[in-house]
Scaffold this active site. Structure first.
Site, short mmCIF file in Angstrom:
data_model
loop_
_atom_site.label_atom_id
_atom_site.label_comp_id
_atom_site.label_asym_id
_atom_site.label_seq_id
_atom_site.Cartn_x
_atom_site.Cartn_y
_atom_site.Cartn_z
N LYS A 194 0.82 -1.21 0.00
CA LYS A 194 0.00 0.00 0.00
C LYS A 194 0.86 1.27 0.00
O LYS A 194 2.07 1.22 0.28
CB LYS A 194 -0.93 -0.04 1.21
N TYR A 225 -12.35 -1.59 -3.76
CA TYR A 225 -12.86 -1.76 -2.39
C TYR A 225 -14.38 -1.60 -2.31
O TYR A 225 -14.90 -1.27 -1.24
CB TYR A 225 -12.15 -0.78 -1.45
N PHE A 270 -15.38 4.00 7.00
CA PHE A 270 -14.01 4.36 6.62
C PHE A 270 -13.79 4.32 5.10
O PHE A 270 -12.67 4.53 4.63
CB PHE A 270 -13.00 3.45 7.31
N THR A 324 -5.47 -7.00 10.70
CA THR A 324 -5.74 -5.73 10.01
C THR A 324 -5.20 -4.55 10.81
O THR A 324 -4.59 -3.63 10.26
CB THR A 324 -7.27 -5.56 9.82
N ARG A 366 2.59 -6.78 8.90
CA ARG A 366 1.95 -5.59 9.47
C ARG A 366 2.56 -5.20 10.82
O ARG A 366 2.65 -4.03 11.16
CB ARG A 366 0.44 -5.81 9.57
N ASN A 385 -2.02 0.27 6.70
CA ASN A 385 -1.53 -1.01 7.23
C ASN A 385 -0.66 -1.81 6.25
O ASN A 385 -0.62 -3.03 6.28
CB ASN A 385 -2.68 -1.84 7.81
N HIS A 420 -2.11 -5.47 1.50
CA HIS A 420 -3.41 -6.13 1.33
C HIS A 420 -3.16 -7.58 0.99
O HIS A 420 -2.18 -7.89 0.31
CB HIS A 420 -4.17 -5.47 0.17
N GLU A 434 -9.27 -10.16 -7.90
CA GLU A 434 -8.35 -9.05 -7.66
C GLU A 434 -7.11 -9.14 -8.57
O GLU A 434 -6.60 -8.12 -9.03
CB GLU A 434 -7.96 -9.03 -6.18
N1 LIG Z 1 -11.63 1.10 11.16
C1 LIG Z 1 -10.93 1.36 10.06
N2 LIG Z 1 -10.45 2.60 9.82
C2 LIG Z 1 -9.75 2.88 8.69
N3 LIG Z 1 -9.47 1.95 7.75
C3 LIG Z 1 -9.92 0.71 7.95
C4 LIG Z 1 -10.67 0.34 9.11
N4 LIG Z 1 -10.99 -0.98 9.03
C5 LIG Z 1 -10.44 -1.40 7.86
N5 LIG Z 1 -9.81 -0.40 7.22
C6 LIG Z 1 -9.10 -0.47 5.95
O1 LIG Z 1 -9.85 -1.23 5.02
C7 LIG Z 1 -9.09 -2.35 4.58
C8 LIG Z 1 -10.03 -3.48 4.31
O2 LIG Z 1 -10.63 -3.89 5.51
P1 LIG Z 1 -10.82 -5.43 5.85
O3 LIG Z 1 -11.71 -5.51 7.03
O4 LIG Z 1 -11.18 -6.16 4.59
O5 LIG Z 1 -9.35 -5.81 6.34
P2 LIG Z 1 -8.28 -6.82 5.73
O6 LIG Z 1 -8.97 -7.89 4.97
O7 LIG Z 1 -7.34 -7.22 6.81
O8 LIG Z 1 -7.48 -5.84 4.78
P3 LIG Z 1 -7.14 -5.99 3.26
O9 LIG Z 1 -8.45 -6.25 2.55
O10 LIG Z 1 -6.53 -4.65 2.90
O11 LIG Z 1 -6.16 -7.12 3.20
C9 LIG Z 1 -8.06 -2.58 5.70
O12 LIG Z 1 -6.90 -3.22 5.28
C10 LIG Z 1 -7.77 -1.17 6.15
O13 LIG Z 1 -6.79 -0.57 5.32
#
Ligand SMILES: Nc1ncnc2c1ncn2[C@@H]1O[C@H](COP(=O)(O)OP(=O)(O)OP(=O)(O)O)[C@@H](O)[C@H]1O
Length: 138
Positions: free
Chosen positions: A10, A50, A58, A92, A103, A113, A116, A127
């Protein structure tokens, strides 16, 4: 079970110079990189990627961040790729990520973070196609 997953490094991790460190961890964990490119997403493309999070509070912040700078997109190969890569990247929220995860080492916050990782074989294929479709063979 598919043997491929999809990842993005990212904008926070790219801007902070962590591409090499993250790729080293990916290689050391036994993943083979089968396709990779550096690019920058438009806000529209980040929003599309997304879209499942459209209703989340968010979403706007996420789209703005993901289109704010360069990212590295890659398709990775290994047995049990999706599950093993989720373990390698960690929780996450980096505050909950275990030692030895990407992470834990490189993420700044739940929003910024570092990486992805696809959460299912089906999403890994969708994807991967989002970034590497059509003419490229790998
Ligand atoms: N509370 C939050 N505030 C800000 N950003 C968030 C929050 N929760 C999730 N995100 C962002 O949205 C992305 C997607 O959320 P998801 O719950 O799918 O997490 P993930 O599957 O661990 O992450 P990714 O899909 O990026 O691998 C997260 O990686 C993070 O960057």
């Amino acid at each position: 079970m598919s043997n491929r997953t999809f990842t993005m490094i990212k904008p926070d991790a790219v801007a902070n110079g962590h591409i090499g460190g993250i790729l080293n961890m990916i290689n050391a964990a036994g993943f083979r990189i089968v396709a990779m490119k550096m690019t920058q997403l438009s806000a529209a493309k980040a929003g599309e990627f997304y879209a499942v999070h459209k209703e989340r509070p968010f979403y706007g912040e996420l789209v703005e961040f993901m289109s704010s700078g360069h990212i590295v997109a890659a398709i990775l190969e290994k047995d049990n790729a999706v599950e093993d890569f989720r373990k390698l990247i960690g929780a996450t929220n980096p505050a909950n990520a275990e030692e030895g995860t990407i992470r834990k080492k490189y993420a700044e916050s739940i929003g910024r973070n570092a990486v992805h990782g696809s959460d299912s074989d089906e999403n890994a294929a969708i994807e991967g196609d989002f970034f590497f479709s059509g003419l490229e063979k790998f």
